[in-house]
Design a protein around this motif. Structure first.
Motif, PDB file in Angstrom:
ATOM      1  N   PRO A   1      20.024  56.779  67.348  1.00 40.03           N
ATOM      2  CA  PRO A   1      19.931  55.958  66.250  1.00 40.03           C
ATOM      3  C   PRO A   1      21.272  55.236  66.233  1.00 40.03           C
ATOM      4  O   PRO A   1      21.394  54.197  65.114  1.00 40.03           O
ATOM      5  N   GLY A   2      22.214  55.499  66.836  1.00 42.41           N
ATOM      6  CA  GLY A   2      23.621  55.041  66.577  1.00 42.41           C
ATOM      7  C   GLY A   2      23.778  53.711  67.723  1.00 42.41           C
ATOM      8  O   GLY A   2      25.045  53.283  67.735  1.00 42.41           O
TER       9      GLY A   2
ATOM     10  N   ARG B   1      14.997  69.424  76.782  1.00 40.51           N
ATOM     11  CA  ARG B   1      13.334  69.115  76.267  1.00 40.51           C
ATOM     12  C   ARG B   1      12.846  70.595  76.383  1.00 40.51           C
ATOM     13  O   ARG B   1      13.351  71.458  77.799  1.00 40.51           O
TER      14      ARG B   1
ATOM     15  N   PHE C   1      21.422  56.019  76.112  1.00 39.62           N
ATOM     16  CA  PHE C   1      21.068  55.969  74.705  1.00 39.62           C
ATOM     17  C   PHE C   1      19.701  56.796  74.570  1.00 39.62           C
ATOM     18  O   PHE C   1      19.113  56.772  73.620  1.00 39.62           O
ATOM     19  N   SER C   2      19.201  57.362  75.884  1.00 40.21           N
ATOM     20  CA  SER C   2      17.809  57.720  76.003  1.00 40.21           C
ATOM     21  C   SER C   2      16.751  56.841  75.642  1.00 40.21           C
ATOM     22  O   SER C   2      17.027  55.690  75.386  1.00 40.21           O
TER      23      SER C   2
ATOM     24  N   MET D   1      28.355  51.892  80.621  1.00 45.62           N
ATOM     25  CA  MET D   1      27.739  52.973  79.873  1.00 45.62           C
ATOM     26  C   MET D   1      26.799  53.615  81.111  1.00 45.62           C
ATOM     27  O   MET D   1      26.284  54.765  80.966  1.00 45.62           O
TER      28      MET D   1
ATOM     29  N   LEU E   1      24.392  63.106  62.340  1.00 42.56           N
ATOM     30  CA  LEU E   1      25.083  61.780  62.639  1.00 42.56           C
ATOM     31  C   LEU E   1      26.708  61.687  62.869  1.00 42.56           C
ATOM     32  O   LEU E   1      27.200  61.025  63.569  1.00 42.56           O
TER      33      LEU E   1
ATOM     34  N   THR F   1      30.977  60.489  71.544  1.00 38.76           N
ATOM     35  CA  THR F   1      30.203  59.642  72.357  1.00 38.76           C
ATOM     36  C   THR F   1      31.007  58.239  72.682  1.00 38.76           C
ATOM     37  O   THR F   1      30.988  57.609  73.742  1.00 38.76           O
TER      38      THR F   1
ATOM     39  N   TYR G   1      20.558  61.994  82.192  1.00 42.50           N
ATOM     40  CA  TYR G   1      20.645  60.433  82.072  1.00 42.50           C
ATOM     41  C   TYR G   1      21.716  59.950  82.881  1.00 42.50           C
ATOM     42  O   TYR G   1      21.205  58.854  83.537  1.00 42.50           O
TER      43      TYR G   1
ATOM     44  N   ILE H   1      32.724  56.467  61.418  1.00 39.04           N
ATOM     45  CA  ILE H   1      31.606  57.230  60.914  1.00 39.04           C
ATOM     46  C   ILE H   1      32.147  58.137  59.534  1.00 39.04           C
ATOM     47  O   ILE H   1      31.179  58.262  58.674  1.00 39.04           O
TER      48      ILE H   1
ATOM     49  N   GLU I   1      11.118  58.751  71.128  1.00 41.00           N
ATOM     50  CA  GLU I   1      11.266  59.156  69.880  1.00 41.00           C
ATOM     51  C   GLU I   1      12.750  59.722  69.488  1.00 41.00           C
ATOM     52  O   GLU I   1      12.928  59.334  68.336  1.00 41.00           O
TER      53      GLU I   1
ATOM     54  N   GLY J   1      27.172  62.905  66.336  1.00 38.56           N
ATOM     55  CA  GLY J   1      26.628  61.841  67.260  1.00 38.56           C
ATOM     56  C   GLY J   1      27.690  60.525  67.179  1.00 38.56           C
ATOM     57  O   GLY J   1      27.736  59.845  68.223  1.00 38.56           O
ATOM     58  N   GLY J   2      28.342  60.342  66.097  1.00 40.65           N
ATOM     59  CA  GLY J   2      28.944  59.124  65.728  1.00 40.65           C
ATOM     60  C   GLY J   2      30.329  58.939  66.228  1.00 40.65           C
ATOM     61  O   GLY J   2      31.193  58.097  66.290  1.00 40.65           O
TER      62      GLY J   2
HETATM   63  C1  HEM Z   1      28.163  55.316  73.091  1.00 39.91           C
HETATM   64  C2  HEM Z   1      27.663  56.219  72.150  1.00 39.91           C
HETATM   65  C3  HEM Z   1      26.617  57.028  72.202  1.00 39.91           C
HETATM   66  C4  HEM Z   1      25.808  57.593  73.055  1.00 39.91           C
HETATM   67  C5  HEM Z   1      26.116  57.281  74.589  1.00 39.91           C
HETATM   68  C6  HEM Z   1      24.693  58.416  72.562  1.00 39.91           C
HETATM   69  C7  HEM Z   1      23.887  59.050  73.126  1.00 39.91           C
HETATM   70  C8  HEM Z   1      22.684  59.682  72.647  1.00 39.91           C
HETATM   71  C9  HEM Z   1      21.624  60.241  73.372  1.00 39.91           C
HETATM   72  C10 HEM Z   1      21.487  60.011  74.843  1.00 39.91           C
HETATM   73  C11 HEM Z   1      20.648  60.609  72.585  1.00 39.91           C
HETATM   74  C12 HEM Z   1      19.383  61.240  72.837  1.00 39.91           C
HETATM   75  C13 HEM Z   1      18.909  62.561  72.576  1.00 39.91           C
HETATM   76  C14 HEM Z   1      17.750  63.070  73.415  1.00 39.91           C
HETATM   77  O1  HEM Z   1      17.112  62.268  74.007  1.00 39.91           O
HETATM   78  O2  HEM Z   1      17.448  64.022  72.839  1.00 39.91           O
HETATM   79  C15 HEM Z   1      21.499  60.490  71.363  1.00 39.91           C
HETATM   80  C16 HEM Z   1      20.523  60.769  70.029  1.00 39.91           C
HETATM   81  C17 HEM Z   1      21.487  60.798  68.822  1.00 39.91           C
HETATM   82  N1  HEM Z   1      22.336  60.032  68.606  1.00 39.91           N
HETATM   83 FE1  HEM Z   1      23.787  59.126  69.869  1.00 39.91          FE
HETATM   84  N2  HEM Z   1      24.984  58.253  71.216  1.00 39.91           N
HETATM   85  C18 HEM Z   1      25.942  57.279  70.877  1.00 39.91           C
HETATM   86  C19 HEM Z   1      26.301  57.081  69.721  1.00 39.91           C
HETATM   87  C20 HEM Z   1      26.094  57.466  68.514  1.00 39.91           C
HETATM   88  C21 HEM Z   1      26.264  57.219  67.218  1.00 39.91           C
HETATM   89  C22 HEM Z   1      27.274  56.033  66.891  1.00 39.91           C
HETATM   90  C23 HEM Z   1      25.686  57.888  66.272  1.00 39.91           C
HETATM   91  C24 HEM Z   1      25.788  57.851  64.698  1.00 39.91           C
HETATM   92  C25 HEM Z   1      25.714  56.746  63.978  1.00 39.91           C
HETATM   93  C26 HEM Z   1      24.796  58.663  67.226  1.00 39.91           C
HETATM   94  C27 HEM Z   1      23.812  59.725  66.401  1.00 39.91           C
HETATM   95  C28 HEM Z   1      22.869  60.278  67.190  1.00 39.91           C
HETATM   96  C29 HEM Z   1      21.835  60.883  66.590  1.00 39.91           C
HETATM   97  C30 HEM Z   1      21.912  61.486  65.065  1.00 39.91           C
HETATM   98  C31 HEM Z   1      20.808  61.687  67.632  1.00 39.91           C
HETATM   99  C32 HEM Z   1      19.682  62.412  67.498  1.00 39.91           C
HETATM  100  C33 HEM Z   1      18.487  61.427  67.290  1.00 39.91           C
HETATM  101  C34 HEM Z   1      17.287  62.163  67.451  1.00 39.91           C
HETATM  102  O3  HEM Z   1      17.186  63.275  68.188  1.00 39.91           O
HETATM  103  O4  HEM Z   1      16.230  61.662  66.978  1.00 39.91           O
HETATM  104  N3  HEM Z   1      24.647  58.571  68.287  1.00 39.91           N
HETATM  105  N4  HEM Z   1      22.480  59.856  71.351  1.00 39.91           N
END
Ligand code: HEM
Length: 404
Positions: free
Chosen positions: A351-352, A291, A343-344, A280, A236, A243, A314, A146, A347, A239-240
């Motif tokens: 995105p990752g 929320r 990953f939810s 996962m 990003l 997790t 989740y 990332i 909306e 998130g990147g």
């Molecule tokens: C196993 C890996 C990952 C898991 C389990 C995971 C899990 C999640 C979950 C559950 C959400 C949902 C949030 C919601 O419902 O409010 C989320 C949002 C998000 N994740 Fe991931 N994530 C992972 C990897 C990544 C990666 C690699 C990136 C970046 C490249 C990333 C960037 C984000 C961002 C920016 C959001 C917010 C999106 C939004 O609210 O529109 N995540 N992630």
């Protein structure tokens, strides 16, 4: 019933799953005592919340709206506008600018870099015959990826890692005033750092996400502002890394602890993807997020007042036996395995996920190829870091048979 459930007890957090069974049966919408936060644990109810964004919008929870912290942002940094945490229609416009970098097609462009980082890491410990998988591999792989993809230099990783650890602290709640302010100071340092890199990219653009966002247009109407870009990039970055680290470590733990599973997946690589999805589901790295309740409503017979907070669990939904029969076991033929919500959905769906899935798949295949006889070492305690939101093994000592 359920009044003795303590979600902040370290013993509960060490192994959530007996508590999830109780929540499903006794209190599927559970009010955390002394708060207006309601934990939603059944799959069907979690889906209801995710599908009704108008009633349960994003944008609250235990994140950092502490008055002292807000003051720090206003005085020294950028107030956190969090474009990726707002609601439709704006949210959709921001996601359009971001999603294509990390979806399955976008991520595939990084495959060569991912493989190079995987091999570089494995080369560094291959001859040792043993390692803490967490420190040696699961942590550095997603962080290096990332960091490079967003457009930061490798040598800044230690600083970036420290800022991202601070960034997520408020999600678990319970911070003192001093800690809230400290977190805000760390985030402001991170914001300042991103602003400096953004200024550089404008002079010398590269092939990275920061350079591309510097010329992106919101809704085809206007350039993004610097605070928008800074907030998207910091989100990003966070998130990147953590997790995917936790997903990789849990996957290897599950693979090696279930009798015969390692041999099965090693010998039939078509099972790598189903295995990672099951992993996962079972050990969701993000166990829950928040929320807001926008208007008085009811869920599973529980009245939820306007202004309350809903915590979507989740990790509990993914262990709901009504959705996933025999929920605590790996089933590589599970027909609905892709319906897990690690990953939810909706909306705010992650995105990752494309990038994370690709990193996990390439990592596991390479591990199976390059670390023969992989096994758990005797000195593991398999404990997890305490926390309400994230699920993370503390360490994972493994051994293999180095070729002579
Ligand atoms: C196993 C890996 C990952 C898991 C389990 C995971 C899990 C999640 C979950 C559950 C959400 C949902 C949030 C919601 O419902 O409010 C989320 C949002 C998000 N994740 Fe991931 N994530 C992972 C990897 C990544 C990666 C690699 C990136 C970046 C490249 C990333 C960037 C984000 C961002 C920016 C959001 C917010 C999106 C939004 O609210 O529109 N995540 N992630």
């Amino acid at each position: 019933m359920a009044s003795d459930i303590d979600l902040f007890d370290p013993a509960t957090q060490e192994s959530w799953f007996p508590t999830y069974r109780r929540l499903h049966a006794e209190a599927p919408v559970f009010q955390i005592p002394g708060t207006t936060t309601y934990v939603v644990s059944r799959y069907a109810d979690v889906m209801h919340v995710l599908r009704h964004q108008d009633v349960f919008p994003s944008g609250t929870g235990l994140t950092n709206r502490h008055a002292g912290a807000v003051q720090v942002y206003q005085d020294r940094g950028w107030d956190r506008i969090a474009p990726l945490s707002v609601n439709p229609p704006e949210h959709r416009e921001y996601r359009k600018l971001v999603d294509h970098f990390f979806d399955a097609t976008g991520s595939a462009l990084y495959a060569e870099t991912i493989q190079a980082v995987i091999d570089e890491l494995i080369d560094s410990f291959l001859d040792d015959g043993q390692a803490d998988f967490m420190q040696a591999f699961a942590l550095p792989l997603p962080v290096r990826m990332i960091t490079r993809l967003l457009g930061f230099p490798d040598e800044d990783i230690d600083r970036l890692k420290a800022w991202s650890t601070a960034w997520v602290l408020p999600f678990s709640g319970g911070l003192t005033d001093e800690q809230q302010v400290w977190v805000a100071e760390q985030v402001v340092e991170f914001q300042t750092y991103i602003q400096e890199r953004l200024d550089e990219k404008r002079l010398t653009p590269g092939d990275d996400v920061l350079s591309k966002l510097s010329v992106a247009r919101y809704n085809d109407e206007r350039p993004l502002t610097d605070p928008e870009i800074i907030s998207i990039i910091d989100h990003l970055y966070i998130g990147g890394n953590e997790t995917t680290t936790f997903a990789l470590a849990s996957a290897v733990w599950i693979l090696l602890r279930e009798p015969g599973l390692y041999e099965r997946v090693r010998d039939d690589r078509s099972l790598v993807v189903p295995f990672l999805e099951e992993s996962m589901r079972l050990e969701s790295p993000t166990q829950g997020l928040y929320r807001r309740v926008a208007r008085d409503t009811e869920l599973a017979g529980v009245a939820l007042p306007e202004g309350a907070t809903v915590h979507i669990r989740y990790g509990a939904a993914n262990r709901d036996g009504d959705m996933f029969p025999d929920p605590d076991n790996v089933d590589l033929e599970r027909p609905n395995m892709l319906r897990h919500v690690a990953f939810s959905l909706g909306e705010h769906r992650c995105p990752g996920e494309g990038l994370s899935r690709l990193e996990q798949r390439m990592a596991l295949n390479t591990i199976l190829d390059r670390l023969p006889g992989l096994r758990l070492s005797a000195d593991n305690d398999f404990t997890h870091a305490p926390g309400f939101v994230l699920r993370a093994l503390n360490r994972l000592n493994v051994a293999w048979t180095p070729s002579t």
